[in-house]
Every structure is written in C-alpha cells, then in structure tokens.
Design a protein around this motif. Structure first.
Motif, PDB file in Angstrom:
ATOM      1  N   CYS A   1     -15.933   5.950  12.436  1.00 51.20           N
ATOM      2  CA  CYS A   1     -17.034   6.735  12.990  1.00 51.20           C
ATOM      3  C   CYS A   1     -17.720   7.304  11.709  1.00 51.20           C
ATOM      4  O   CYS A   1     -17.045   7.938  10.841  1.00 51.20           O
ATOM      5  N   LYS A   2     -18.955   7.132  11.580  1.00 50.90           N
ATOM      6  CA  LYS A   2     -19.855   7.728  10.349  1.00 50.90           C
ATOM      7  C   LYS A   2     -20.089   9.148  10.778  1.00 50.90           C
ATOM      8  O   LYS A   2     -20.643   9.808   9.827  1.00 50.90           O
ATOM      9  N   LYS A   3     -20.028   9.743  11.963  1.00 48.67           N
ATOM     10  CA  LYS A   3     -20.173  11.064  12.189  1.00 48.67           C
ATOM     11  C   LYS A   3     -18.950  11.775  11.922  1.00 48.67           C
ATOM     12  O   LYS A   3     -19.000  13.127  11.205  1.00 48.67           O
ATOM     13  N   CYS A   4     -17.773  11.599  12.483  1.00 52.54           N
ATOM     14  CA  CYS A   4     -16.794  12.421  12.384  1.00 52.54           C
ATOM     15  C   CYS A   4     -15.750  11.891  11.360  1.00 52.54           C
ATOM     16  O   CYS A   4     -14.781  12.431  11.184  1.00 52.54           O
ATOM     17  N   ASN A   5     -16.107  10.788  10.753  1.00 53.75           N
ATOM     18  CA  ASN A   5     -15.368   9.967   9.761  1.00 53.75           C
ATOM     19  C   ASN A   5     -13.677   9.898  10.166  1.00 53.75           C
ATOM     20  O   ASN A   5     -13.096   9.667   9.245  1.00 53.75           O
ATOM     21  N   GLU A   6     -13.504   9.330  11.468  1.00 59.10           N
ATOM     22  CA  GLU A   6     -12.137   9.117  12.014  1.00 59.10           C
ATOM     23  C   GLU A   6     -12.005   7.549  12.197  1.00 59.10           C
ATOM     24  O   GLU A   6     -13.174   6.908  12.572  1.00 59.10           O
ATOM     25  N   ASN A   7     -11.119   6.932  12.099  1.00 61.96           N
ATOM     26  CA  ASN A   7     -10.878   5.591  12.152  1.00 61.96           C
ATOM     27  C   ASN A   7     -10.902   5.355  13.800  1.00 61.96           C
ATOM     28  O   ASN A   7     -10.207   5.919  14.523  1.00 61.96           O
ATOM     29  N   ILE A   8     -11.663   4.483  14.186  1.00 63.87           N
ATOM     30  CA  ILE A   8     -11.686   4.101  15.739  1.00 63.87           C
ATOM     31  C   ILE A   8     -10.486   2.979  15.929  1.00 63.87           C
ATOM     32  O   ILE A   8     -10.102   3.234  16.859  1.00 63.87           O
ATOM     33  N   ASP A   9     -10.606   1.806  15.087  1.00 61.82           N
ATOM     34  CA  ASP A   9      -9.323   1.040  15.372  1.00 61.82           C
ATOM     35  C   ASP A   9      -9.162   0.016  14.004  1.00 61.82           C
ATOM     36  O   ASP A   9      -9.969   0.171  13.200  1.00 61.82           O
ATOM     37  N   LEU A  10      -8.128  -0.834  14.058  1.00 67.72           N
ATOM     38  CA  LEU A  10      -7.656  -1.404  13.222  1.00 67.72           C
ATOM     39  C   LEU A  10      -8.400  -2.945  13.362  1.00 67.72           C
ATOM     40  O   LEU A  10      -8.403  -3.530  14.530  1.00 67.72           O
ATOM     41  N   VAL A  11      -9.000  -3.331  12.403  1.00 58.01           N
ATOM     42  CA  VAL A  11      -9.735  -4.717  12.500  1.00 58.01           C
ATOM     43  C   VAL A  11      -8.630  -5.780  12.050  1.00 58.01           C
ATOM     44  O   VAL A  11      -8.489  -6.777  12.916  1.00 58.01           O
ATOM     45  N   TYR A  12      -8.187  -5.568  10.861  1.00 64.67           N
ATOM     46  CA  TYR A  12      -7.126  -6.656  10.482  1.00 64.67           C
ATOM     47  C   TYR A  12      -5.884  -5.983   9.645  1.00 64.67           C
ATOM     48  O   TYR A  12      -6.224  -5.091   8.839  1.00 64.67           O
ATOM     49  N   GLU A  13      -4.900  -6.682   9.361  1.00 66.79           N
ATOM     50  CA  GLU A  13      -3.837  -6.218   8.338  1.00 66.79           C
ATOM     51  C   GLU A  13      -3.274  -7.561   7.968  1.00 66.79           C
ATOM     52  O   GLU A  13      -2.911  -8.569   8.630  1.00 66.79           O
ATOM     53  N   LYS A  14      -3.205  -7.768   6.477  1.00 66.31           N
ATOM     54  CA  LYS A  14      -2.543  -8.685   5.965  1.00 66.31           C
ATOM     55  C   LYS A  14      -1.982  -8.300   4.727  1.00 66.31           C
ATOM     56  O   LYS A  14      -2.368  -7.233   4.059  1.00 66.31           O
ATOM     57  N   ASN A  15      -0.940  -8.910   4.121  1.00 66.42           N
ATOM     58  CA  ASN A  15      -0.150  -8.797   2.975  1.00 66.42           C
ATOM     59  C   ASN A  15      -1.104  -9.229   1.761  1.00 66.42           C
ATOM     60  O   ASN A  15      -1.657 -10.140   1.710  1.00 66.42           O
ATOM     61  N   LYS A  16      -0.921  -8.492   0.810  1.00 63.98           N
ATOM     62  CA  LYS A  16      -1.819  -8.669  -0.317  1.00 63.98           C
ATOM     63  C   LYS A  16      -1.055  -9.926  -1.171  1.00 63.98           C
ATOM     64  O   LYS A  16       0.168  -9.820  -1.277  1.00 63.98           O
ATOM     65  N   VAL A  17      -1.647 -10.765  -1.442  1.00 60.58           N
ATOM     66  CA  VAL A  17      -1.335 -11.851  -2.164  1.00 60.58           C
ATOM     67  C   VAL A  17      -1.102 -11.620  -3.677  1.00 60.58           C
ATOM     68  O   VAL A  17      -2.276 -11.057  -4.527  1.00 60.58           O
ATOM     69  N   LYS A  18      -0.140 -11.887  -4.369  1.00 59.69           N
ATOM     70  CA  LYS A  18       0.320 -11.485  -5.827  1.00 59.69           C
ATOM     71  C   LYS A  18       0.030 -12.901  -6.847  1.00 59.69           C
ATOM     72  O   LYS A  18       0.640 -13.878  -6.106  1.00 59.69           O
TER      73      LYS A  18
END
Length: 118
Positions: A100-117
């Motif tokens: 949210c750009k008003k309260c700067n709180e996370n609304i929800d998780l869009v995606y999660e993935k492991n970083k490729v080294k």
C-alpha cells in the motif's frame, strides 16, 4: 498483462453509475483488461426460453468494467490506495510483495523463489 489487483481483492469503483461503492473482484480478464466486480455494473438481459434447457425472463447480470476504473482498498488501513511492488532478498530467497502506498504496509506475497547462484 500484469495487474495490480487480484481476484478476491476489495476495490472501490472510481467511475460510472456505481461510483464510490466498495465490493470484491470476482473475475479478471487479462486480454481485455476488464474485471467483474460483485454487485457492480449490473444490467438487465432479456433471455428467450429454450424448451427443456432454460427458463426465459429478465435476468440481472454483472458486466465487466475496465480495471482502470477500480482502485484497491488496503486491507490494513481500509483506504483506497495505489499499489506498488517491493522486492526483498533475505537468506538467498527473493520475495516480491504488493504494498500500500498510503500506509507502506505489505498487502500480500506475489511470489517467492530461491536466488540462482552463478
């Protein structure tokens, strides 16, 4: 096309005969860029009876409306807000959030993935 709203989000209507009403998104059409919002933009459709299949009459249906005409209502601060995306990296895991750009709180998780080294 990626949208900043999802199915099930609470939104406020910005334009049209239902301006100011708050409801939830039932369906998103990515090709046409339209959304069907529950009990918003209702039209009457006259339907002819088909013997053995359906009953005729006047039905009320929800018509799709452009996504640009609705604004997400933040679940934390309960205010209509613009949506941003935030990418956080922690312990080799990359997470993308809508916020949210008003309260700067996370609304929800869009995606999660492991970083490729490499």
């Amino acid at each position: 096309m990626a949208f900043k709203i999802k199915r099930g989000d609470k939104v406020k209507v910005l334009a049209g005969k239902d301006r100011g009403k708050i409801s939830t998104v039932e369906f998103l059409d990515s090709k046409s860029g339209k959304a069907i919002v529950k009990n918003i933009n209702i039209a009457k459709k006259h339907v002819k009876a088909i013997e053995g299949r359906r009953e005729g009459g006047i039905y009320e249906i929800e018509l799709p409306m452009p996504i640009s005409k609705v604004m997400l209502v933040c679940p934390k601060c309960e205010k209509p807000t613009r949506v941003g995306f935030r990418i956080e990296e922690k312990d080799g895991v990359v997470r993308k959030y809508r916020y949210c750009k008003k309260c700067n709180e996370n609304i929800d998780l869009v995606y999660e993935k492991n970083k490729v080294k490499r």
